[in-house]
Write an enzyme that holds these catalytic residues in place. Sequence first.
Site, mmCIF file in Angstrom:
data_model
loop_
_atom_site.group_PDB
_atom_site.id
_atom_site.type_symbol
_atom_site.label_atom_id
_atom_site.label_comp_id
_atom_site.label_asym_id
_atom_site.label_seq_id
_atom_site.Cartn_x
_atom_site.Cartn_y
_atom_site.Cartn_z
ATOM 1 N N PRO A 288 39.118 56.280 48.273
ATOM 2 C CA PRO A 288 37.727 56.575 47.883
ATOM 3 C C PRO A 288 36.770 55.628 48.612
ATOM 4 O O PRO A 288 36.500 54.526 48.162
ATOM 5 C CB PRO A 288 37.719 56.355 46.368
ATOM 6 C CG PRO A 288 38.886 55.479 46.079
ATOM 7 C CD PRO A 288 39.884 55.625 47.202
ATOM 8 N N ASP B 62 37.009 50.263 50.040
ATOM 9 C CA ASP B 62 37.826 51.025 49.091
ATOM 10 C C ASP B 62 37.307 50.709 47.680
ATOM 11 O O ASP B 62 37.458 49.575 47.201
ATOM 12 C CB ASP B 62 39.295 50.585 49.261
ATOM 13 C CG ASP B 62 40.254 51.384 48.395
ATOM 14 O OD1 ASP B 62 39.804 51.950 47.371
ATOM 15 O OD2 ASP B 62 41.453 51.403 48.729
ATOM 16 N N HIS B 63 36.728 51.710 47.032
ATOM 17 C CA HIS B 63 36.080 51.477 45.738
ATOM 18 C C HIS B 63 37.084 51.183 44.621
ATOM 19 O O HIS B 63 36.712 50.747 43.529
ATOM 20 C CB HIS B 63 35.211 52.685 45.374
ATOM 21 C CG HIS B 63 34.021 52.366 44.510
ATOM 22 N ND1 HIS B 63 33.845 51.146 43.911
ATOM 23 C CD2 HIS B 63 32.949 53.112 44.161
ATOM 24 C CE1 HIS B 63 32.723 51.144 43.206
ATOM 25 N NE2 HIS B 63 32.158 52.329 43.348
ATOM 26 N N ARG B 64 38.379 51.377 44.898
ATOM 27 C CA ARG B 64 39.386 51.022 43.886
ATOM 28 C C ARG B 64 39.539 49.511 43.779
ATOM 29 O O ARG B 64 40.035 49.000 42.781
ATOM 30 C CB ARG B 64 40.752 51.632 44.263
ATOM 31 C CG ARG B 64 40.773 53.152 44.213
ATOM 32 C CD ARG B 64 42.046 53.695 44.787
ATOM 33 N NE ARG B 64 42.233 53.302 46.183
ATOM 34 C CZ ARG B 64 43.303 53.589 46.906
ATOM 35 N NH1 ARG B 64 44.297 54.273 46.369
ATOM 36 N NH2 ARG B 64 43.395 53.203 48.162
ATOM 37 N N ILE C 85 36.972 47.231 45.522
ATOM 38 C CA ILE C 85 35.698 46.550 45.770
ATOM 39 C C ILE C 85 34.564 47.318 45.103
ATOM 40 O O ILE C 85 34.494 48.549 45.207
ATOM 41 C CB ILE C 85 35.459 46.461 47.303
ATOM 42 C CG1 ILE C 85 36.534 45.558 47.934
ATOM 43 C CG2 ILE C 85 34.058 45.944 47.624
ATOM 44 C CD1 ILE C 85 36.672 45.709 49.425
#
Length: 248
Positions: free
Chosen positions: A47, A220-222, A224
């Site tokens: 993501p 990577d929004h998982r 950060i």
Amino acid sequence: MSDPNDLNLAPWPRDDFSTYGEVEIKPVPRIQQLVGSFLGRNWVRIPHVFHQDDANIGAMDELRKSLNSNKPETKLTPLPFFIKALVETLKEFPQFNASLDGEGNIIFKKYFHIGVAVDTPGGLLVPVIRECDKKTVYQIASELKAISEKARTKGLSTAEMAGGCMTISSLGHIGGTGFTPIINAPQTAILGITKAEWKPVVKNGEVITEYRVPLSLSYDHRVINGADAAKFCVKLAQCLADPEALIG
Ligand code: CAO
């Protein structure tokens, strides 16, 4: 119930383009095919969020040019300074120097190996410059010169491309005002750099000009969050504004 990992994509659209006009068919180069399969995986599995900023590199460019006027063995481009500034920033933001292991863990790295995207005739290759925290800008510049030449003429071994903590993709020698680079998994972020330009800036009510470089951060929004990404770019810009500290 369908498998959540099944993307359920429609088949690739096929068409006979020759019915519309003249065409030429060439195979996709081998490296491009391989890299493309990794890029496709990373694009659909991570993501991505894209954060844009810019940084004043006027002082850095002046210092670089004055150092180059002494005709050093290896000429300094802005890239080794970006690498050093990135390392300093990674030290403060460990989640950018991390990887997901796919089993519920985040691995935080205590070393600073930076990947650099190199455009080669066969496709994109990403050699890794190791231990950038322990190297000077000159050492990084000469390593970069040698490894990018090797990438373009002879190709690279898997070992030469392994172990990168974060990647820089620089299009600054060509142009652009920003782009959205794809993360090089299992890394958690990539920094895109485009062309520095003189820009008007308002300071204390007055319009002045500054030599500013666009920063395009994909993360990577998982791992950060957006606030961390914004702070990361602010810190990166602070490091770039103090080039003497990066010279080492
Ligand atoms: N802004 C303005 N000028 C820049 C700049 C920037 N951000 N970055 C580099 N330049 C200038 C350099 O200063 C140099 O000019 P001078 O000779 O006047 O100093 C000139 O551009 C050429 O630089 P270079 O390309 O020789 O060297 P580099 O260190 O910037 O980059 C390398 C080396 C190997 C990374 C680069 O050649 C390359 O292959 N980049 C392509 C990366 C790529 O394709 N990424 C896309 C990935 S996604 O598909």
